[in-house]
Every structure is written in C-alpha cells, then in structure tokens.
Design a protein around this motif. Sequence first.
Motif, PDB file in Angstrom:
ATOM      1  N   GLY A 190       0.815  -1.203   0.000  1.00  0.00           N
ATOM      2  CA  GLY A 190       0.000   0.000   0.000  1.00  0.00           C
ATOM      3  C   GLY A 190       0.850   1.254   0.000  1.00  0.00           C
ATOM      4  O   GLY A 190       1.878   1.317  -0.668  1.00  0.00           O
ATOM      5  N   LEU A 191       0.435   2.234   0.768  1.00  0.00           N
ATOM      6  CA  LEU A 191       1.131   3.516   0.781  1.00  0.00           C
ATOM      7  C   LEU A 191       1.202   4.056   2.207  1.00  0.00           C
ATOM      8  O   LEU A 191       0.432   3.671   3.071  1.00  0.00           O
ATOM      9  N   PRO A 192       2.146   4.965   2.468  1.00  0.00           N
ATOM     10  CA  PRO A 192       2.225   5.572   3.807  1.00  0.00           C
ATOM     11  C   PRO A 192       1.189   6.682   3.944  1.00  0.00           C
ATOM     12  O   PRO A 192       0.914   7.421   3.001  1.00  0.00           O
TER      13      PRO A 192
ATOM     14  N   THR B 130      -6.281   3.953  13.637  1.00  0.00           N
ATOM     15  CA  THR B 130      -7.480   4.117  12.818  1.00  0.00           C
ATOM     16  C   THR B 130      -7.290   3.311  11.542  1.00  0.00           C
ATOM     17  O   THR B 130      -6.298   3.472  10.836  1.00  0.00           O
ATOM     18  N   ALA B 131      -8.249   2.442  11.258  1.00  0.00           N
ATOM     19  CA  ALA B 131      -8.125   1.524  10.131  1.00  0.00           C
ATOM     20  C   ALA B 131      -9.482   1.321   9.468  1.00  0.00           C
ATOM     21  O   ALA B 131     -10.327   0.595  10.000  1.00  0.00           O
ATOM     22  N   THR B 132      -9.695   1.983   8.366  1.00  0.00           N
ATOM     23  CA  THR B 132     -10.897   1.873   7.548  1.00  0.00           C
ATOM     24  C   THR B 132     -12.160   2.076   8.380  1.00  0.00           C
ATOM     25  O   THR B 132     -12.503   3.200   8.706  1.00  0.00           O
TER      26      THR B 132
ATOM     27  N   VAL C 117      -7.188  -1.835   6.223  1.00  0.00           N
ATOM     28  CA  VAL C 117      -6.200  -0.860   5.768  1.00  0.00           C
ATOM     29  C   VAL C 117      -6.070   0.251   6.801  1.00  0.00           C
ATOM     30  O   VAL C 117      -7.064   0.853   7.216  1.00  0.00           O
ATOM     31  N   VAL C 118      -4.847   0.503   7.222  1.00  0.00           N
ATOM     32  CA  VAL C 118      -4.587   1.496   8.272  1.00  0.00           C
ATOM     33  C   VAL C 118      -4.397   2.878   7.648  1.00  0.00           C
ATOM     34  O   VAL C 118      -3.687   3.036   6.653  1.00  0.00           O
ATOM     35  N   SER C 119      -5.025   3.865   8.263  1.00  0.00           N
ATOM     36  CA  SER C 119      -4.873   5.244   7.812  1.00  0.00           C
ATOM     37  C   SER C 119      -3.926   6.045   8.692  1.00  0.00           C
ATOM     38  O   SER C 119      -3.198   6.911   8.205  1.00  0.00           O
ATOM     39  N   ASN C 120      -3.931   5.749   9.996  1.00  0.00           N
ATOM     40  CA  ASN C 120      -3.186   6.613  10.904  1.00  0.00           C
ATOM     41  C   ASN C 120      -3.057   5.937  12.262  1.00  0.00           C
ATOM     42  O   ASN C 120      -3.652   4.883  12.510  1.00  0.00           O
ATOM     43  N   LEU C 121      -2.311   6.570  13.152  1.00  0.00           N
ATOM     44  CA  LEU C 121      -2.060   6.012  14.477  1.00  0.00           C
ATOM     45  C   LEU C 121      -1.573   7.105  15.412  1.00  0.00           C
ATOM     46  O   LEU C 121      -1.136   8.179  14.977  1.00  0.00           O
ATOM     47  N   CYS C 122      -1.648   6.831  16.702  1.00  0.00           N
ATOM     48  CA  CYS C 122      -1.022   7.693  17.689  1.00  0.00           C
ATOM     49  C   CYS C 122      -0.760   6.860  18.932  1.00  0.00           C
ATOM     50  O   CYS C 122      -1.262   5.747  19.074  1.00  0.00           O
ATOM     51  N   PHE C 123       0.070   7.388  19.826  1.00  0.00           N
ATOM     52  CA  PHE C 123       0.310   6.753  21.115  1.00  0.00           C
ATOM     53  C   PHE C 123      -0.670   7.315  22.136  1.00  0.00           C
ATOM     54  O   PHE C 123      -1.050   8.484  22.084  1.00  0.00           O
ATOM     55  N   GLY C 124      -1.097   6.461  23.075  1.00  0.00           N
ATOM     56  CA  GLY C 124      -2.023   6.929  24.093  1.00  0.00           C
ATOM     57  C   GLY C 124      -2.136   5.930  25.221  1.00  0.00           C
ATOM     58  O   GLY C 124      -1.255   5.089  25.426  1.00  0.00           O
ATOM     59  N   GLY C 125      -3.222   6.020  25.960  1.00  0.00           N
ATOM     60  CA  GLY C 125      -3.411   5.172  27.120  1.00  0.00           C
ATOM     61  C   GLY C 125      -2.895   5.829  28.382  1.00  0.00           C
ATOM     62  O   GLY C 125      -2.217   6.857  28.343  1.00  0.00           O
ATOM     63  N   VAL C 126      -3.183   5.231  29.514  1.00  0.00           N
ATOM     64  CA  VAL C 126      -2.819   5.795  30.812  1.00  0.00           C
ATOM     65  C   VAL C 126      -1.323   6.030  30.917  1.00  0.00           C
ATOM     66  O   VAL C 126      -0.870   7.055  31.442  1.00  0.00           O
TER      67      VAL C 126
ATOM     68  N   SER D 260      -1.071  -0.589   4.104  1.00  0.00           N
ATOM     69  CA  SER D 260      -2.301  -1.325   3.822  1.00  0.00           C
ATOM     70  C   SER D 260      -2.433  -2.589   4.664  1.00  0.00           C
ATOM     71  O   SER D 260      -3.539  -3.076   4.887  1.00  0.00           O
ATOM     72  N   ASP D 261      -1.305  -3.132   5.142  1.00  0.00           N
ATOM     73  CA  ASP D 261      -1.362  -4.360   5.935  1.00  0.00           C
ATOM     74  C   ASP D 261      -1.165  -4.132   7.426  1.00  0.00           C
ATOM     75  O   ASP D 261      -1.117  -5.080   8.198  1.00  0.00           O
ATOM     76  N   GLY D 262      -1.029  -2.874   7.851  1.00  0.00           N
ATOM     77  CA  GLY D 262      -0.874  -2.619   9.277  1.00  0.00           C
ATOM     78  C   GLY D 262       0.042  -1.448   9.563  1.00  0.00           C
ATOM     79  O   GLY D 262       0.051  -0.452   8.835  1.00  0.00           O
ATOM     80  N   ILE D 263       0.829  -1.581  10.629  1.00  0.00           N
ATOM     81  CA  ILE D 263       1.795  -0.571  11.054  1.00  0.00           C
ATOM     82  C   ILE D 263       3.204  -1.084  10.744  1.00  0.00           C
ATOM     83  O   ILE D 263       3.555  -2.195  11.151  1.00  0.00           O
ATOM     84  N   HIS D 264       3.999  -0.270  10.045  1.00  0.00           N
ATOM     85  CA  HIS D 264       5.392  -0.603   9.786  1.00  0.00           C
ATOM     86  C   HIS D 264       6.263   0.248  10.692  1.00  0.00           C
ATOM     87  O   HIS D 264       6.073   1.465  10.773  1.00  0.00           O
TER      88      HIS D 264
END
Length: 303
Positions: free
Chosen positions: A231-233, A287-289, A270-279, A249-253
């Motif tokens: 996929g693409l970044p 975020t994925a589709t 397909v993954v669009s984005n991500l961030c770190f979080g939690g307590v 497209s297959d996850g987090i690299h």
Amino acid sequence: MNSFSSPYQIDDPRFRNLIQKNARLRQLATGFEWTEGPVWFADHQHLFFSDIPANRMMRLTLDGQVSTYRQPSDYSNGNTRDRQGRLVSCQHGTRSVTRTELDGTRTVIADSYQGKRLNSPNDVIVQSTGAIWFSDPTYGILSDYEGYTAEPEQVARNVFRVDPSTGEVEAMITDFTQPNGLAFSADESVLYVAESGSSHDAGVPSVIRAFKLDDTGRILSDDVFATIDRGLPDGMRVDIAGNLWSSASDGIHCFHPDGTRLGKILVPEVVSNLCFGGVRGNRLLITATTSVYEIAVNARSAI
C-alpha cells in the motif's frame, strides 16, 4: 485474525524490544466509514478521531465507549494537539486548518496561500516553537465523498508552515505528488513526510521522505527515508527512541532511525493513521478503515 494468532512480523531482532509479545490487537470500536486523524487527550483519557465521509469527529475511551464529539465536522481529517492543549484540525469541507479554543470556538489558522484557496489540508503537526506544519493534497476536492468536488486553485500540493509569531503561511516543500502524513523526529531536526500519490498513480513511489531542518525550519537536505512495500504511507508517529511508526495497507510498519524496517504490526483493515495513548502512553491507537484498534507496545510518543 483470531485471538490466538500473532499480529507481529519480525524483520529485525530489535523489533522484539519494542513490542509486547503476549499483547494482542484489540478492536475498540467499528462501524465507521473511513477513520482518520487520531489524537490522544491524556487529561481526559479520550481518543478523538475523524470519520471523514460521515462528516463527524468521534470521541472514544479505551473501554470502547464511543460518542460523537462534533457533527458536522467540516469533513475533518488530520488532528493534533498544540502545546497549550488545544485541538488543531484539517478540514476538507472548508479547505482550512483550524484550532478549537478552550472555550469551544474555532479559529481559522490557514485557508489560503497567495490569495488562492488551499486544496484540502490533510495532516498537521505543531512544533515546540508553535509553528504549525500541514500537508495540502487534493483528496478532499476530488469528489463529494470526503469534502466537496472542486478544481484546485493551488499550482502544487505543498507542505506549508505557519509562522507562530506572524501567522504567515509559507510553502516549504513543493515537489510532492500528494503529501500526506507528517511527523517530527524527537529533537525536531528532521521532518518526515509521506508520499501517498500512488493512491491514484501507480508510478508514484510509496515512500517516506526525511527533511533535515535548521532552527528556523529551513530545509537543509532531503532524502528518501523508507519505502512502504504494502500500500502507501499515510499517518505516522515517532517514538522517544526515534523509531518511526507508519501506516500501510497491511498494518503498522516500524522503522529504525536509520531507515531499517524493524517489523510490522498486522491489522485486518487498511490502516490510515495512528497515535500513542493510554494511561501510560504505551498503547498504539490505530485508525483503520471502519474501525479503531489498540495494542500495547514498549514505546511512547516523542512528544
């Protein structure tokens, strides 16, 4: 992917130090159209994210409670938080970057360049200096699905910088087909930019470029940092050790600061984005589709 299958692909032994081998990918919520723009508010223990085609922004807790934060959202896409704790968003519908003030009102940060409307701001990050950087591809004006169909007024798809003292908008990078996700290295000396032009042109390489910056934000050098093989970044984040975590497209690299791919976290959408979080800040929120996922890692955000 069942509950017993491993979500990990180990490409380099160093990746084992960044993951929790017993942790499993967990779907927090689903039923959305296209999720994007995750941003974690630690003081509220909430994830905010965009559901772009549905023209809404959602609020999610890690126990899976989901509610609507803003609708209509002006087709918001990328979101971040500035150093004063305010939400900064890219809005396809208004072709602008806005800031949600602490009283809930919205301030327009940028909606034009050289007297012409922006394309459709996509992703945004804020430096410790207060400078705001955002990408401006044309995805939000290509159809009525994620915004409103329109002809681009800008001659290029740029990465812009908004000066923190004057508010001046300046085109810093002008040679992308479709600039997308943005991330800074931990010391802010390197700006990473995703090239997602292969979404509409298979001849465009799916690469992440690295731009070395001086103290004023001027570009000193430009190199290809990494290539995405599936996929693409799109969205990206950098951890405190300098590793870059990118959507695909297959996850987090996950890439080492030298560009070596360490491994993947495989995701069934397909993954669009991500961030770190939690307590403790050691959860990847993805975020994925149609869904939002989370998984524990041995890493935390660089900012």
